[in-house]
Design an enzyme around this catalytic site. Structure first.
Site: not given
Ligand code: NAD
Length: 460
Positions: A41, A179-181, A315, A439
């Site tokens: 996937g 996007g700062a995810g 995942a 430790h």
């Molecule tokens: P996310 O939803 O975590 O973050 C997306 C961000 O984009 C949000 O903060 C949101 O406010 C912002 N955003 C939305 N519209 C916007 C706009 N018009 N302008 C500016 N910012 C905007 O999504 P992601 O980072 O794309 O990740 C997708 C999914 O994949 C999530 O569910 C995440 O949990 C998962 N993922 C997890 C991991 C991990 O666990 N390490 C890694 C990658 C992805």
């Protein structure tokens, strides 16, 4: 002629392939339909795994360039071989994919190459190199998700998603991340370390939505110091390739010209072409497939797990749901503890959490005690030279039961496992505090944070 199975799984990602293996272990005859050549996937092919490979390589590159002098190691003439870095990533992905092929063979799961579509109760049509119809009393949908888009964003050229950002052929001069995810911050960090100027535009007034706000705020400061240029409260209105580069427009900002744009504004469930409506399954307004606690949809015999049924899109959450679903089918019992699903963002330092945040506890009116402990007071962190961050333990003020653990720090993604196990067994912060920790190790910081929640940290 139709084949007869006990279970047909549509989708070979973390939800689907794990469910298929577990179902086979439980004695079911299982077919898994996947349209891509490689199983695993998004996570394995174009997500978690390749991004972790790039994160590791880019970290080594940055360390070799800037981080070794402090250890008394002099390095000269460090340069980047991007094709070699990408080949290493591809090898890792390929190896893990063949690992799943091996597991399917070992467990006698039939792998069917093609796109599956529900064609009535217990029937799945497969469109692929050898079109076929499969039959089974139960079907499990695990079709995952795809990147979300934004109005005004035109994909193509330099504007793309994480899929493209895992394979840029050259280091962009200037990368704009929307996007700062987790995706934006992880891949933004990769390309910054490899030499790009990186600007991150985030709509909210914070990074990492859903993470404990105080930890996210601290993470933002560290990332800014590393050179990630994060702008909060910015609504992007358009992004397109204009030839000779890209232009991004956002409310209240001058248009930004850049070389590439990474759109990382979340993911949406993927159900197109599945034939859901024809069998009587209605998706929610956000496109998710509604399921009950046994992961069964509105149609008896059709189940769904993973990203396609809802957040968090992780995942390991899909793994858990896939296992619980097929164990439920086979034994009548199957359960996922939604309070025990960790989340990790692999920036440097990492951000990891499990359970509830301070904001969630306040909102729910739960009285809690918080204990924090910084990595800089830990001997192992000092010797690693990775002292940024802290562990925060949140415990019920009355019962002392641990309600949430939030970590910003080195190897946070590994450290969180102890907190998850503790919470799974209903531990109190006293339990963690009285558990002997080797430790000097990083997990001692978790113990000290648990002690801090009791008001008696030793090294604070
Ligand atoms: P996310 O939803 O975590 O973050 C997306 C961000 O984009 C949000 O903060 C949101 O406010 C912002 N955003 C939305 N519209 C916007 C706009 N018009 N302008 C500016 N910012 C905007 O999504 P992601 O980072 O794309 O990740 C997708 C999914 O994949 C999530 O569910 C995440 O949990 C998962 N993922 C997890 C991991 C991990 O666990 N390490 C890694 C990658 C992805």
């Amino acid at each position: 002629m139709a084949d007869a199975y006990d279970l047909i799984v549509i989708g070979g990602g973390p939800g689907g392939y794990v469910a298929a293996i577990r179902a086979a272990q439980l004695g079911m005859r299982v077919a898994c339909v996947e349209r891509e050549e490689g199983l695993g996937g998004t996570c394995l092919r174009i997500g978690c795994i390749p991004s972790k490979a790039l994160l590791e390589s880019s970290m080594r590159f940055e360390e070799a360039r800037k981080g070794l002098a402090v250890h008394g190691v002099r390095v000269e003439g460090v340069s980047l071989d991007l094709p070699a870095l990408m080949q290493r990533k591809a090898r890792i992905v390929k190896g893990l994919i063949s690992g799943i092929d091996f597991l399917f063979k070992k467990n006698k799961v039939t792998r069917v190459l093609g796109t599956g579509r529900l064609a009535g109760a217990g029937r799945v049509e497969v469109d692929g190199p050898s079109p076929t119809v499969l039959e089974a009393p139960r079907v499990l949908i695990a079709t995952g998700s795809r990147p979300a888009s934004l109005p005004g964003v035109v994909f193509g050229g330099g504007v793309g998603t994480s899929t493209e950002a895992l394979s840029y052929p050259e280091v962009p001069g200037h990368l704009v991340v929307i996007g700062a995810g987790a995706i934006g911050l992880e891949l933004g960090s990769v390309w910054r370390r490899l030499g790009a100027r990186v600007t991150v535009l985030e709509y909210l007034d914070r990074i990492l939505p859903g993470t404990d706000a105080d930890i996210a705020q601290k993470a933002r400061k560290v990332l800014a110091r590393q050179g990630l240029d994060v702008h909060l409260g910015v609504r992007v209105t358009s992004a397109r390739d204009v030839g000779e580069g890209c232009v991004v427009e956002a409310e209240g900002m001058d248009p930004i010209r850049c070389d590439r744009v990474l759109v990382a504004v979340g993911r949406v469930p993927f159900t197109e072409g599945l034939g859901l409506q024809a069998v009587g399954i209605e998706v929610t307004p956000r496109g998710f497939i509604p399921v009950n606690e046994r992961f069964e949809t509105a149609v008896p015999g059709i189940f769904a797990v993973g990203d396609v049924v809802g957040h968090p899109m992780l995942a390991h959450k899909a793994h858990e749901e896939g296992i619980a679903c097929v164990e439920g089918i086979a034994t009548g019992h199957g359960h996922v503890n939604r309070d025990g699903i960790p989340a990790v963002c692999y920036t440097e330092p990492e951000v990891a959490s499990v359970g509830r945040t301070e904001e969630q506890l306040r909102e729910a009116g739960v009285e809690y005690r918080a204990g924090s402990f910084p990595f800089r007071a830990n001997g192992r962190a000092q010797s690693l030279g990775e002292t940024e961050g802290e562990v925060k333990v949140l415990a019920d003020a009355r019962t002392d039961r641990i309600l949430g653990v939030h970590i910003l720090g080195p190897r946070a993604g590994d450290l969180i496992a102890e907190a998850v196990a503790a919470m799974e067994f209903g531990a109190s912060s006293e339990d963690l505090a009285r558990t002997c920790h080797a430790h000097p190790t990083l997990p001692e910081v978790l113990r000290e944070a648990a002690l801090a929640a009791l008001g008696r940290a030793i090294h604070a």
